[in-house]
Scaffold this active site. Structure first.
Site, PDB file in Angstrom:
ATOM      1  CG  ASN A 146     -12.239 -22.519 -44.638  1.00  0.00           C
ATOM      2  OD1 ASN A 146     -11.849 -21.466 -44.143  1.00  0.00           O
ATOM      3  ND2 ASN A 146     -12.046 -22.820 -45.917  1.00  0.00           N
ATOM      4  CG  HIS A 155      -9.715 -23.011 -36.751  1.00  0.00           C
ATOM      5  ND1 HIS A 155      -9.528 -21.897 -37.549  1.00  0.00           N
ATOM      6  CD2 HIS A 155      -8.542 -23.193 -36.095  1.00  0.00           C
ATOM      7  CE1 HIS A 155      -8.301 -21.430 -37.377  1.00  0.00           C
ATOM      8  NE2 HIS A 155      -7.690 -22.200 -36.509  1.00  0.00           N
ATOM      9  CB  CYS A 201     -20.064 -34.132 -20.063  1.00  0.00           C
ATOM     10  SG  CYS A 201     -21.296 -33.969 -21.395  1.00  0.00           S
ATOM     11  CB  CYS A 214     -25.083 -30.563 -21.967  1.00  0.00           C
ATOM     12  SG  CYS A 214     -24.626 -32.297 -22.193  1.00  0.00           S
ATOM     13  N   GLY A 255      -5.870 -19.534 -50.170  1.00  0.00           N
ATOM     14  CA  GLY A 255      -6.993 -18.731 -49.702  1.00  0.00           C
ATOM     15  C   GLY A 255      -6.936 -18.325 -48.249  1.00  0.00           C
ATOM     16  CG  ASN A 267      -4.847 -15.118 -50.321  1.00  0.00           C
ATOM     17  OD1 ASN A 267      -5.853 -15.804 -50.150  1.00  0.00           O
ATOM     18  ND2 ASN A 267      -4.696 -13.935 -49.758  1.00  0.00           N
ATOM     19  N   GLY A 320      -4.794 -11.009 -52.704  1.00  0.00           N
ATOM     20  CA  GLY A 320      -4.545 -10.112 -51.589  1.00  0.00           C
ATOM     21  C   GLY A 320      -3.348 -10.588 -50.786  1.00  0.00           C
TER      22      GLY A 320
END
Length: 340
Positions: A161, A178, A189, A241, A281, A307, A309
């Site tokens: 997440n 992530h 840069c 930037c 999850g 989880n 599912g």
């Protein structure tokens, strides 16, 4: 893991409106006919994501099965891998659960290669940002944090997440596999900056949108497929930037982009320190998360998956527990007598 979108607690502890559907910000950029001639899409299109076809949701394992999973982890050093199902209780919809809205994810190549895609992304995320940053840790975040170190020692929470809610809930250490949406990174840069500061700058650059922001945000929160009026904002302006003039991008991993090498190395180091892996999850659909389950299997490490599912790793799980995360973790806390 999935649930109906809920209202997230506001900064003062009250209830705010539904948090922004972050997944919609990453939907692929399609040309609206009102925008005139141009590319029909900014880059390669991935298949739409949504609820798994034929999957069963809402099943809950027996108390005996839930307790058996706890006993397998109790007293161990545990690496925890989490996915979007952790944050549905904070009002952030997931990608694969039963309530997920099908969407074709925007790719890194699309964002970097086409101005239209960047305009669409920043316009949508500007509308949703105030809602997103109002999201607060849900029961699942807080209950996971309460399990360590009384029940098991967490070597790290490795999260797919990008909302920062594990850290806010008190889990430590947290590895943001992530990245995080509250940061912006220049693609030339590498300079990091604040997403909130960029948000304020873009509002100043787009006064017409800024004047209608509350209305657009309300419309976007109610529209399951995103706000069509925002999608037509091909005139949206975004800055380069300020240091080098490069392309600014949220400091998160887009589809078609690899996670940063040093972050992945930290995650594998946390897995090597552990004697068990707990998955919470995540459908484990993408290789980015699935590789940790496979590495744990190669090391002969027990893998516990919670989880609602199916997941891609169900066949190799040592223990597979079904149900809503907040309920399952509450059961563990009650059984273990952990301090809150």
């Amino acid at each position: 893991m999935t649930s109906q979108p809920s209202s997230a607690p506001g900064p003062g502890g009250g209830r705010a409106g539904p948090a922004a559907d972050v997944g919609r910000w990453f939907s692929t950029a399609t040309r609206n006919p009102l925008d005139g001639p141009g590319p029909t899409r900014g880059g390669p299109r991935l298949p739409a994501w949504g609820p798994m076809e034929g999957a069963q949701y809402g099943h809950r394992s027996t108390d005996a099965e839930i307790d058996a999973a706890l006993e397998l982890l109790r007293g161990r050093e545990v690496a925890v891998l989490t996915g979007a199902g952790m944050s549905t209780g904070s009002g952030l919809p997931d990608y694969r659960g039963r309530d997920a809205v099908p969407r074709s994810p925007m790719t890194y190549q699309e964002f970097m290669g086409h101005d239209l895609a960047r305009r669409r992304y920043w316009a949508r995320s500007t509308v949703g940002w105030e809602q997103f940053r109002g999201a607060r840790p849900g029961p699942a975040h807080r209950r996971l944090a309460a399990l360590s170190p009384d029940v098991f020692e967490t070597t790290a929470v490795i999260t797919q997440n990008v909302d920062g809610l594990h850290t806010e809930a008190g889990s430590d250490p947290v590895i943001d596999l992530h990245g995080r949406l509250d940061r912006v990174r220049c693609q030339q840069c590498e300079a990091l900056s604040s997403r909130l500061a960029l948000h304020r700058r873009m509002l100043a650059m787009n006064p017409e949108l800024a004047a209608r922001l509350p209305q657009l945000a309300a419309d976007a929160a109610q529209a399951p497929d995103g706000d069509a009026e925002v999608d037509r904002t091909s005139s949206f302006r975004y800055p380069p930037c300020p240091l080098c003039g490069g392309i600014l991008k949220p400091d998160v991993v887009f589809f078609g982009e690899s996670a940063r090498r040093e972050v992945v190395s930290s995650a594998f180091a946390a897995l090597e320190e552990a004697t068990a892996l707990l998955v919470l999850g995540s459908s484990l659909t993408v290789q980015s998360g699935l590789r940790f389950v496979r590495a744990a299997g190669r090391a002969g490490m027990p893998v516990v998956i919670l989880n609602d599912g199916p997941t891609r790793a169900d066949p190799v799980a040592t223990v597979r527990v079904h149900g809503r995360l907040e309920d399952l973790l509450e059961r563990w806390l009650s059984r273990a007598g952990a301090r809150r």
